[in-house]
Design an enzyme around this catalytic site. Structure first.
Site, PDB file in Angstrom:
ATOM      1  N   SER A 440       0.865  -1.168   0.000  1.00  0.00           N
ATOM      2  CA  SER A 440       0.000   0.000   0.000  1.00  0.00           C
ATOM      3  C   SER A 440       0.901   1.216   0.000  1.00  0.00           C
ATOM      4  O   SER A 440       1.662   1.419   0.944  1.00  0.00           O
ATOM      5  CB  SER A 440      -0.886  -0.016   1.245  1.00  0.00           C
ATOM      6  OG  SER A 440      -1.530   1.228   1.356  1.00  0.00           O
ATOM      7  N   ARG A 441       0.849   1.970  -1.086  1.00  0.00           N
ATOM      8  CA  ARG A 441       1.888   2.995  -1.253  1.00  0.00           C
ATOM      9  C   ARG A 441       1.651   4.264  -0.453  1.00  0.00           C
ATOM     10  O   ARG A 441       2.584   4.925  -0.078  1.00  0.00           O
ATOM     11  CB  ARG A 441       2.038   3.340  -2.733  1.00  0.00           C
ATOM     12  CG  ARG A 441       2.590   2.173  -3.482  1.00  0.00           C
ATOM     13  CD  ARG A 441       2.990   2.477  -4.896  1.00  0.00           C
ATOM     14  NE  ARG A 441       3.182   1.213  -5.572  1.00  0.00           N
ATOM     15  CZ  ARG A 441       2.299   0.641  -6.364  1.00  0.00           C
ATOM     16  NH1 ARG A 441       1.170   1.247  -6.619  1.00  0.00           N
ATOM     17  NH2 ARG A 441       2.539  -0.535  -6.905  1.00  0.00           N
ATOM     18  N   ILE A 442       0.412   4.625  -0.211  1.00  0.00           N
ATOM     19  CA  ILE A 442       0.222   5.911   0.476  1.00  0.00           C
ATOM     20  C   ILE A 442      -0.531   5.796   1.793  1.00  0.00           C
ATOM     21  O   ILE A 442      -0.605   6.750   2.540  1.00  0.00           O
ATOM     22  CB  ILE A 442      -0.503   6.941  -0.425  1.00  0.00           C
ATOM     23  CG1 ILE A 442      -1.819   6.387  -0.915  1.00  0.00           C
ATOM     24  CG2 ILE A 442       0.374   7.364  -1.581  1.00  0.00           C
ATOM     25  CD1 ILE A 442      -2.615   7.393  -1.715  1.00  0.00           C
TER      26      ILE A 442
END
Ligand code: ATP
Ligand code: MG
Length: 574
Positions: A440-442
């Site tokens: 989950s990048r952000i």
């Protein structure tokens, strides 16, 4: 385009020679058309209609009245203090009949829910057309001499020779508060037998996504209630997180649990079901009702029995509703289940429209199509109300192949993916989240302090366990230290197992993580560990209500809180 150089006059009675001549003179002078023919039409009883050169003039009483009243509508824009009477007088005196429709097209051919029409020179992409049988369609392809239009109704009612007129409206759908708790089709019509829905407004289904200035960073968590996701792949409001995996690996289950977990959290949920069995969606609606989640949920359902154009429209319908609520400052969660089937519906339409197929026979703009859709999820700036739309698109893979066309596309559009694996699913590790390749990048920025601190080294510990477990398969006797490490890792894998329809609140997740990562379940088997952790959670809820409500509320965490949880854990006996 070949112009029709004959004008037709339609009425139930033949005009007198004098009338006929007057009209003939008029069209010759103004439009250069020499020939005029009379066609008897029983339906036109109060005047006549004149059609030529793709233009239609409605000289019936109804037509003239309609045009006059629509001109009066523009009076709204005048200053209300001025008297309207002189304006009205001027308008009536200067009233001149215009063509009702500048363009009338003729259907050349119809097949598989798609009509090809000629004569509509200036129709726009995504414009709604109306056929003479009342069926509506959407312009999806524009060629030099012909346009392709997808039909929203059965193609039985449209045939070669049928007329189609432009409406000048870009496709839209009704939106409003009353949609909450309802099941609708791709056009916004209710299909749950609960009666009409009162719409507050009508919004276009394709809209430009909010720009950079209109957005603010993702900073509030949207918790799924699933321990493995909330701890390691946290999702924030406004994020787009892909759920990807083979068929029957629990993709829908994750989305549904996330919806259940939004109960009481003031999040509006929209579930878009694309090309699934009607019975599957019906079962899902029943489950949501059973858990009291339907009150804040809208289902957009386009079952497998729908025509491809309707399946294609479903995500836009959901997204438009989501945007409506987001614009009011609300938080929205939207699930697209699933975009692989949406891509197939679009491929079908494109092939029928005669577009050149690209990779895996999908049309070249499928990437643009999905990115346009997902880009509309956002966390709006405070000046725009601060609403958000979080998207959980689902994509199905074949044999875990994430390098196929649609999966790679959607992976690159989204802010992370939860990868579900058949092997894990069948070995009993459910939800079957592959911790190694999910990301989950952000969402990390949005994760609560408590979850962030409690998760600690979980991901790393699990990675070590996987490496070691793979290696140990070939090893015979194990030394005590390795055995203990393996046990610890196995214990962690076990705490990530979670039943369906059983979202875990944040304080419980924190308690479970703190206890397990402090090696408190080291020597227990799965069953014992589960009973023990349940008991610890219950004890904490009983004895330290503030601790739980603090974690749930502001998500605070400190060494003292950790200490307190461990104290409770150590004093729990089962
Ligand atoms: P499809 O590809 O058919 O859409 P899917 O990937 O969406 O499938 P689900 O329908 O969510 O998968 O789940 C498949 C089956 O696994 C269902 O019978 C569901 O009840 C079961 N299942 C899913 N998650 C869990 C879980 N956490 N624990 C136990 N069973 C589960
Ligand atoms: Mg599913």
């Amino acid at each position: 385009m070949a112009r029709n150089k004959t004008a037709f006059i339609y009425s139930d009675r033949e005009p007198t020679a004098e009338q006929f001549e007057r009209i003939q003179n008029l069209i010759r002078r103004r439009y250069g058309i020499k020939e005029l023919k009379f066609v008897k039409d029983e339906k036109i009883t109060t005047g006549f209609k004149l059609e030529f050169d793709n233009k239609l003039f409605d000289w019936t009483i109804e037509g003239r009245l309609h045009q006059l009243t629509s001109e009066f509508d523009t009076l709204d824009s005048y200053d209300s203090k001025k008297s309207v009477m002189p304006l009205m007088r001027k308008m009536v005196a200067g009233f001149e009949l215009h063509a009702v429709s500048e363009e009338i097209g003729t259907v050349d051919s119809v097949r598989d829910g798609i009509a090809f029409i000629s004569g509509l020179d200036s129709a726009e992409y995504d414009e709604i057309l109306v056929f003479d049988s009342g069926v509506k369609g959407l312009v999806q392809d524009i060629k030099e001499k012909q346009i392709g239009c997808i039909l929203f109704d059965s193609d039985e009612f449209v045939s070669a020779g049928s007329k189609a007129v432009r409406t000048g409206h870009i496709a839209g759908m009704p939106v409003g508060e009353d949609f909450l708790g309802r099941v609708i089709d791709s056009l916004g019509n209710p299909i749950d037998g609960l009666g009409e829905i009162d719409a507050d407004d009508y919004w276009p289904i394709e809209k430009r996504a909010p720009g950079i200035i209109d957005r603010q960073p993702v900073n509030t968590p949207l918790e799924t209630g699933i321990l493995s996701i909330d701890s390691m792949f946290p999702i924030g409001r406004g994020q787009r997180e892909l759920i990807i995996g083979d068929r029957q690996t629990g993709k829908t289950a994750i989305a549904v649990d996330t919806i259940l977990n939004q109960k009481g959290k003031d999040v509006i949920c929209i579930y878009v079901s694309i090309c699934q069995k009607a019975s599957t969606t019906a079962a899902l609606v029943n489950k949501l009702k059973e858990f009291g989640a339907m009150d804040y949920t809208i289902i957009v359902n386009s079952p497998a029995s729908d025509a491809a154009p309707l399946e294609f429209m479903a995500p836009y319908a959901g997204c438009t509703l989501g945007e409506y609520f987001m614009s009011q400052g609300k938080d929205v969660l939207i699930v697209y289940d699933d975009l692989s089937k949406h891509a197939v519906a679009y491929r079908t339409i494109s092939l029928l429209l005669g577009r050149t197929p690209g990779r895996e026979a999908y049309p070249g703009d499928i990437f643009y199509l999905h990115s346009r859709l997902l880009e509309r999820s956002a966390h709006l700036s405070d000046s725009l109300g601060g609403g958000s739309m979080t998207a959980l698109p689902i994509v199905e893979t074949q044999e875990g192949d994430v390098s196929a066309y649609i999966p790679t596309n959607v992976i690159s559009i989204t802010d992370g993916q939860i990868f579900l694996e058949s092997e894990l699913f069948f070995s009993g590790q459910r939800p079957a989240v592959n911790v190694g390749v999910s990301v989950s990048r952000i969402g990390g920025d949005a994760q609560s302090q408590a979850m962030k601190k409690a998760t600690g080294t979980l991901r790393l510990d699990l990675a070590q366990y996987r490496e070691m477990a793979a290696f140990m398969q070939f090893a015979g006797d194990l030394d005590a230290a390795s055995k203990s490490k393996l046990n610890y890792g196995r214990g962690l894998m076990n705490i990530l197992k979670q039943k369906q329809y059983n979202p875990i609140p944040r304080h419980r997740q924190v308690i479970i993580l703190v206890t397990a990562l402090a090696h408190r379940i080291q020597n227990m088997d799965e069953q014992q560990a589960r009973l023990y952790l349940d008991a610890v959670c219950e004890k904490a809820e009983r004895e330290d209500e503030y601790l739980c409500s603090d974690i749930d509320g502001n998500g605070s965490f400190s060494p003292e809180i950790k200490q307190r949880i461990l104290e409770i854990a150590d004093s729990t006996v089962v």
